[in-house]
Design a protein around this motif. Structure first.
Motif, PDB file in Angstrom:
ATOM      1  N   TYR A 127       0.844  -1.200   0.000  1.00  0.00           N
ATOM      2  CA  TYR A 127       0.000   0.000   0.000  1.00  0.00           C
ATOM      3  C   TYR A 127       0.882   1.253   0.000  1.00  0.00           C
ATOM      4  O   TYR A 127       0.629   2.220  -0.755  1.00  0.00           O
ATOM      5  N   LEU A 128       1.904   1.274   0.822  1.00  0.00           N
ATOM      6  CA  LEU A 128       2.782   2.443   0.893  1.00  0.00           C
ATOM      7  C   LEU A 128       3.509   2.682  -0.423  1.00  0.00           C
ATOM      8  O   LEU A 128       3.684   3.824  -0.874  1.00  0.00           O
ATOM      9  N   GLN A 129       3.909   1.595  -1.058  1.00  0.00           N
ATOM     10  CA  GLN A 129       4.573   1.744  -2.362  1.00  0.00           C
ATOM     11  C   GLN A 129       3.606   2.291  -3.410  1.00  0.00           C
ATOM     12  O   GLN A 129       3.977   3.108  -4.255  1.00  0.00           O
ATOM     13  N   ALA A 130       2.339   1.858  -3.321  1.00  0.00           N
ATOM     14  CA  ALA A 130       1.323   2.383  -4.249  1.00  0.00           C
ATOM     15  C   ALA A 130       1.097   3.875  -4.029  1.00  0.00           C
ATOM     16  O   ALA A 130       0.905   4.638  -5.000  1.00  0.00           O
ATOM     17  N   LEU A 131       1.101   4.308  -2.773  1.00  0.00           N
ATOM     18  CA  LEU A 131       0.890   5.730  -2.477  1.00  0.00           C
ATOM     19  C   LEU A 131       1.976   6.601  -3.097  1.00  0.00           C
ATOM     20  O   LEU A 131       1.719   7.735  -3.510  1.00  0.00           O
ATOM     21  N   GLN A 132       3.193   6.076  -3.171  1.00  0.00           N
ATOM     22  CA  GLN A 132       4.288   6.868  -3.741  1.00  0.00           C
ATOM     23  C   GLN A 132       4.058   7.183  -5.223  1.00  0.00           C
ATOM     24  O   GLN A 132       4.640   8.118  -5.771  1.00  0.00           O
ATOM     25  N   LYS A 133       3.155   6.411  -5.852  1.00  0.00           N
ATOM     26  CA  LYS A 133       2.860   6.633  -7.282  1.00  0.00           C
ATOM     27  C   LYS A 133       1.579   7.429  -7.479  1.00  0.00           C
ATOM     28  O   LYS A 133       1.175   7.685  -8.622  1.00  0.00           O
ATOM     29  N   ASP A 134       0.915   7.838  -6.396  1.00  0.00           N
ATOM     30  CA  ASP A 134      -0.353   8.578  -6.494  1.00  0.00           C
ATOM     31  C   ASP A 134      -0.031  10.063  -6.638  1.00  0.00           C
ATOM     32  O   ASP A 134       0.115  10.796  -5.655  1.00  0.00           O
ATOM     33  N   ASN A 135       0.039  10.537  -7.898  1.00  0.00           N
ATOM     34  CA  ASN A 135       0.439  11.920  -8.150  1.00  0.00           C
ATOM     35  C   ASN A 135      -0.573  12.931  -7.634  1.00  0.00           C
ATOM     36  O   ASN A 135      -0.208  14.024  -7.214  1.00  0.00           O
ATOM     37  N   ASP A 136      -1.898  12.573  -7.668  1.00  0.00           N
ATOM     38  CA  ASP A 136      -2.903  13.518  -7.175  1.00  0.00           C
ATOM     39  C   ASP A 136      -2.701  13.796  -5.682  1.00  0.00           C
ATOM     40  O   ASP A 136      -2.777  14.942  -5.227  1.00  0.00           O
ATOM     41  N   LEU A 137      -2.474  12.725  -4.938  1.00  0.00           N
ATOM     42  CA  LEU A 137      -2.252  12.889  -3.502  1.00  0.00           C
ATOM     43  C   LEU A 137      -0.983  13.703  -3.241  1.00  0.00           C
ATOM     44  O   LEU A 137      -0.977  14.621  -2.410  1.00  0.00           O
ATOM     45  N   LYS A 138       0.072  13.420  -3.971  1.00  0.00           N
ATOM     46  CA  LYS A 138       1.338  14.134  -3.764  1.00  0.00           C
ATOM     47  C   LYS A 138       1.195  15.614  -4.115  1.00  0.00           C
ATOM     48  O   LYS A 138       1.747  16.486  -3.438  1.00  0.00           O
ATOM     49  N   THR A 139       0.396  15.899  -5.154  1.00  0.00           N
ATOM     50  CA  THR A 139       0.183  17.300  -5.533  1.00  0.00           C
ATOM     51  C   THR A 139      -0.561  18.046  -4.420  1.00  0.00           C
ATOM     52  O   THR A 139      -0.232  19.188  -4.080  1.00  0.00           O
ATOM     53  N   THR A 140      -1.576  17.394  -3.849  1.00  0.00           N
ATOM     54  CA  THR A 140      -2.334  18.024  -2.761  1.00  0.00           C
ATOM     55  C   THR A 140      -1.403  18.325  -1.577  1.00  0.00           C
ATOM     56  O   THR A 140      -1.476  19.401  -0.970  1.00  0.00           O
ATOM     57  N   ILE A 141      -0.541  17.387  -1.262  1.00  0.00           N
ATOM     58  CA  ILE A 141       0.397  17.609  -0.148  1.00  0.00           C
ATOM     59  C   ILE A 141       1.361  18.742  -0.478  1.00  0.00           C
ATOM     60  O   ILE A 141       1.608  19.636   0.346  1.00  0.00           O
ATOM     61  N   ARG A 142       1.882  18.732  -1.715  1.00  0.00           N
ATOM     62  CA  ARG A 142       2.852  19.752  -2.123  1.00  0.00           C
ATOM     63  C   ARG A 142       2.226  21.144  -2.063  1.00  0.00           C
ATOM     64  O   ARG A 142       2.868  22.120  -1.631  1.00  0.00           O
TER      65      ARG A 142
END
Length: 987
Positions: free
Chosen positions: A910-925
């Motif tokens: 699951y954690l490895q999959a999250l690293q590929k979730d660009n939408d989530l990373k954009t929201t955090i950024r």
């Protein structure tokens, strides 16, 4: 009564005799002693000095006491002028055929004065009450030498009241300067103060008991009868003056009870054995704790044994003290110089030929003018026993060997040893290779045990005897004389360092046992546990990581202790590790802009990265004069870290040492010896020492301490929630209310001194309720719960910051501490005020309570980088983690008993999959500059909860119940958010 009927003391009441209160002399008794022993000299002195001869001699006594203590004057005699010296006492001779000296010794006059009023004012008995008199003053040939203040528990007073009475008197009176021993006693316990040229203070009074509890002997009236049966027996008093007391105007010392007991038992046993057998072949094991004063015990053994005679034959030709080089140059030699004060008695031998000279051998082409020929006492280093045995056989002399515990060896022989280390994260036992020093004392004892030696006697002193030593040197499975760690701790000579030992893993896990709104993020997991898995105890990256942790813990937990001068020791597994620790710790301190300095201690040279490192070379910048490392470490206030590899783990007594970091697996006596380096008492050093173990040796360490110390609690499963549970349990008993706690704190914090009275009344009321409601067992249980709360609170406070929400715990700790003391049966009624001062000092040490949560690696005045609002607070109990592996390790540690290995594998995917979730990373950024907690609560939490549950349902529905437990899901998502945020910031 006992002193009169058993020992022949003459009893006087102060009101019935005339005493010179300025000189503290009962002249009638002194004049009688001189008439009985030196009549011609006394008559000559009287003729020369005339009518005022007493007054003139009093002046001479005062003059000579400016240069020496009274016990020394008694030994030396009173020099009246160049023609006349008056002896002041006579000692019993060692040889019974010395009839003249024996007769003189019988004429010593022992007397006591009851209710000694310490003023010479007119009609003092009409003006003074009992508070201005001393219960008993012991006189020897008219000289006041010992005072006693007595209390009785049936009268609701105890030894603490006696001490208080001493200290509240007009201590400028002569009796408090002349008498050199002051005893405070009740019918159960005793304290003793030994002073010279100054009156006793409360801090001067130390415990003087036969053990943790004075047992009443059959036929005795009181448990403290030993004071009268043993200590104040005339022969005992004379022996103290002749062989024990030594010092100068700067300071001197009187033996503690266990020291004189030990010496007397050995003296009597040797005498009895030699009288029967006319040979020796004796072995004695003395188990005296650190803080017992072993150096002084050795001096007193020598002073008592060197002239021992049995049937008018001297038993020992020589006494040889086998010690370590560091002690040969330091403590023991200094003590002997003060104690013996005669030239030609002691030989300090650093070479084998010097020992031969001291034993009377003549060696061709070898001379050393500093070595007395045929010296009665020889101090030398631990040699191979074969050498010592040879010289003993060759001389045919009777020799007593006193074997001091092997201390910090500067040139010790090292050997490699493999030790088991249990990795709780993996459930596997791995091996760590450590370098270890050979135990010279153990080797010596092994060799001695193999054979009989009719002309030799061996006395071995150690705080921590091994099973092997007890078997070969003990009697009936135990040491000949024991002064335990429990006694040393109870009497205030050492600290209980076993209370605050903790593994790094437990530190890490304790973070997550704190409530969600109380997360501290102070102890990151990082690569420490990868090190355990990979067995990489010397890996550079692992040591670098530990150095970061050490600096953080030292800064947060240690630096401000002992008035900002606390020091620490890092114990490494090998010399190579020590070299790396020195390099990387210096690098970390420089990186953070900290001015603290380090020293390293290891033997020989070590090759690291094609460079040879030595102790001297690495310490050059911080020790340019190349003085002894222990001296440099002691005197350099900015030198706060000592990194050691098989040095300074035994016998090192740096009182400013507060914290120890163990990166070497320890067990058995080695664990106790090493961690006990922290136990030295020092003004301003509170009982909050800290030992952090990186090797998961905790269980073995606690097991080792339990061998030498009772009531050693394990804090391995310590949980801050337990404080609330204990508090609630105590409240349920119905003995006190929360309102009582609040009132106690209000009075405690009051600046009005008069509020001590209502506070005492409040605590007395609660005590009365307990006694009315509970039987003896329930009262004991109640007090045990109070003690458990105070102990756990101290442990948690030593490791974690306390926040505003914890004020109830802090207040309850004050209340519990005061109530616990109030319930102590031995607590003096007038001692509450002093206890309040002690509690306030401890409470003041609690760091300023704040709503802000410190996060290492975030807003940090040591440097450290940050992005956005990282310092604005924490939403999680985990430190920023930049890799999936780190998060998984943390999960394993935190939930190892609740998440199956298969479940952990699902989370990792699951954690490895999250690293590929660009939408989530954009929201955090896009929200890096906003408050981290608010971003998570208002934006990220909902997104991640959905992503998490969807992933479990789609990929591993059979683990849904296991992985969606509320605290597990919250922890995983918060950890994942931290991981992603750290990745984005780093990028």
């Amino acid at each position: 009564h006992q002193l009169d009927t058993k020992w022949g003391y003459r009893i006087f009441r102060d009101s019935e005799i005339t005493v010179d209160k300025e000189n503290c002399i009962h002249w009638d008794r002194l004049e009688q002693f001189w008439e009985d022993t030196q009549r011609p000299t006394l008559q000559a002195v009287k003729s020369e000095l005339g009518y005022d001869w007493k007054k003139d001699l009093g002046k001479k006594i005062t003059e000579q006491l400016q240069e020496k203590p009274l016990f020394q004057l008694l030994r030396d005699g009173l020099k009246v002028n160049s023609q006349h010296t008056l002896d002041l006492l006579y000692f019993r001779p060692e040889r019974s055929d010395n009839k003249h000296q024996s007769e003189l010794a019988k004429k010593n006059i022992f007397s006591i004065i009851r209710q000694y009023h310490f003023t010479s004012a007119a009609n003092p008995r009409q003006e003074e009450d009992d508070r201005q008199s001393i219960d008993i003053v012991v006189c020897l040939n008219g000289f006041a030498i010992i005072t006693l203040e007595l209390k009785h528990t049936l009268a609701k007073q105890n030894v603490l009241d006696a001490v208080k009475q001493y200290c509240e008197r007009d201590t400028e009176r002569s009796i408090f300067y002349r008498a050199f021993v002051h005893i405070a006693s009740d019918d159960e316990k005793a304290k003793i103060a030994t002073t010279f040229s100054k009156p006793p203070t409360k801090d001067d009074f130390r415990e003087f008991n036969t053990g943790l509890l004075n047992e009443k002997i059959k036929g005795d009236d009181y448990a403290v009868q030993y004071l009268y049966n043993e200590i104040l027996a005339p022969d005992s008093v004379l022996n103290f003056i002749e062989r024990y007391l030594y010092g100068s105007t700067q300071g001197w010392i009187f033996p503690r009870y266990h020291q004189q007991r030990c010496v007397k038992r050995i003296y009597d046993d040797i005498t009895e054995h030699y009288r029967k057998k006319k040979s020796l072949n004796l072995r004695y094991l003395i188990q005296h704790s650190a803080g017992s004063g072993k150096s002084n015990t050795i001096v007193w053994l020598v002073q008592n044994l060197r002239n021992l005679h049995v049937k008018n034959q001297k038993v020992f030709d020589h006494i040889i003290i086998l010690t370590h080089r560091i002690n040969l140059d330091d403590q023991i030699s200094k003590d002997f110089l003060k104690a013996i004060g005669q030239t030609g008695v002691v030989a300090y031998c650093k070479k084998s030929n010097d020992v031969r000279l001291a034993l009377g051998d003549r060696i061709e082409n070898y001379r050393n003018p500093e070595i007395p020929i045929n010296a009665p006492v020889i101090v030398t280093i631990l040699h191979k026993f074969s050498f010592l045995k040879d010289i003993a056989d060759q001389t045919g002399k009777n020799i007593c060997f006193i074997i001091d515990e092997a201390h910090t060896n500067q040139e010790g022989r090292l050997h490699d040893r493999m030790v088991d280390v249990f990795d709780e994260a993996t459930g596997q036992t791995i091996q760590q290779k450590i370098e270890e020093e050979e135990d010279e004392q153990e080797e010596l004892i092994d060799e001695i045990a193999r054979k009989e030696f009719p002309n030799l006697c061996f006395i071995a002193l150690t705080a921590t005897p091994s099973d092997n030593t007890i078997q070969k040197f003990g009697r009936e499975g135990r040491a000949f004389d024991v002064y335990s760690m429990d006694e040393a701790i109870a009497e205030g000579y050492i600290m209980d360092v076993a209370k605050n030992i903790i593994t790094y893993e437990t530190l890490y896990e304790l973070n997550y046992k704190l409530p969600d709104d109380h997360q501290q993020n102070e102890y990151p997991t990082l690569q420490v546990y990868r090190a355990l898995k990979l067995k990489a105890f010397e890996a550079d990256e692992v040591i670098k990581e530990k150095c970061k942790i050490i600096v953080s813990i030292f800064k947060d937990r240690t630096a401000d202790k002992i008035e900002g001068k606390a020091k620490s020791m890092i114990v490494t597994s090998s010399r190579l590790s020590a070299v790396k620790y020195k390099l990387y710790l210096d690098e970390e301190l420089k990186k953070r802009g900290l001015k603290w300095k380090t020293l390293v201690a290891f033997s020989g040279k070590i090759n690291y990265n094609n460079t040879f490192y030595s102790e001297t070379e690495m310490n050059k910048s911080n020790n340019p004069q190349n003085v002894k490392i222990e001296e440099c470490f002691e005197k350099g206030d900015d030198i706060r870290f000592l990194i050691v590899a098989n040095k300074f783990q035994v016998g090192f007594s740096e009182k400013m040492l507060h914290t120890m970091f163990l990166d070497k697996a320890l067990q058995d006596r080695n664990a106790v010896q090493t961690i006990s380096r922290l136990n030295r008492i020092y003004p301003g050093k509170k009982f909050d020492t800290l030992t952090v173990d990186f090797t998961n040796s905790y269980d073995k360490i606690i097991k080792a301490f339990r061998k030498y110390q009772s009531n050693v609690e394990s804090h391995k499963e310590a949980n801050p929630d337990d404080l609330y549970k204990i508090k609630d349990e105590l409240l349920k008993r119905g003995i006190f209310t929360l309102e009582d706690v609040e009132e106690c704190i209000k009075l405690f914090n009051s600046e009005n001194p008069a509020d001590v009275v209502p506070l005492s009344v409040l605590l007395t009321k609660i005590k009365g309720i307990l006694e009315a409601k509970a039987d003896m067992d329930k009262r004991r249980e109640f007090r045990t719960l109070l003690a458990r709360y105070v102990s756990l609170f101290g442990f948690i406070k030593a490791l974690f910051r306390l926040r505003l929400k914890d004020k109830i715990l802090i207040d309850f700790n004050i209340f519990a501490t005061l109530l616990y003391k109030k319930l102590d049966p031995a607590m003096s009624a007038g001692d509450l005020e002093e206890e309040l001062k002690n509690v306030k000092l401890k409470t003041f040490d609690i760091e300023k309570i704040s709503d802000k949560i410190h996060e290492p690696g975030g807003d940090d005045d040591e440097g450290g980088s940050g992005g956005g609002q990282r310092s604005g607070g924490s939403i999680t109990s985990v430190r920023p983690m930049a890799t999936v592996e780190e998060v998984v390790i943390a999960i394993n540690l935190h939930f190892k008993e609740r998440v199956s290995p298969e479940g952990v594998s699902v989370v990792e995917n699951y954690l490895q999959a999250l690293q590929k979730d660009n939408d989530l990373k954009t929201t955090i950024r896009n929200n890096l500059t906003q408050d981290e907690r608010q971003v998570y609560d208002l934006v990220i939490k909902g997104i991640m909860d959905k992503l998490y549950t969807d992933y479990i349902i789609n990929h591993s529905p059979q683990h849904y119940a296991e992985l969606t437990q509320e605290n597990i899901q919250v922890y995983i998502n918060k950890s994942a958010y931290k991981m992603l945020r750290e990745i984005i910031i780093t990028a």
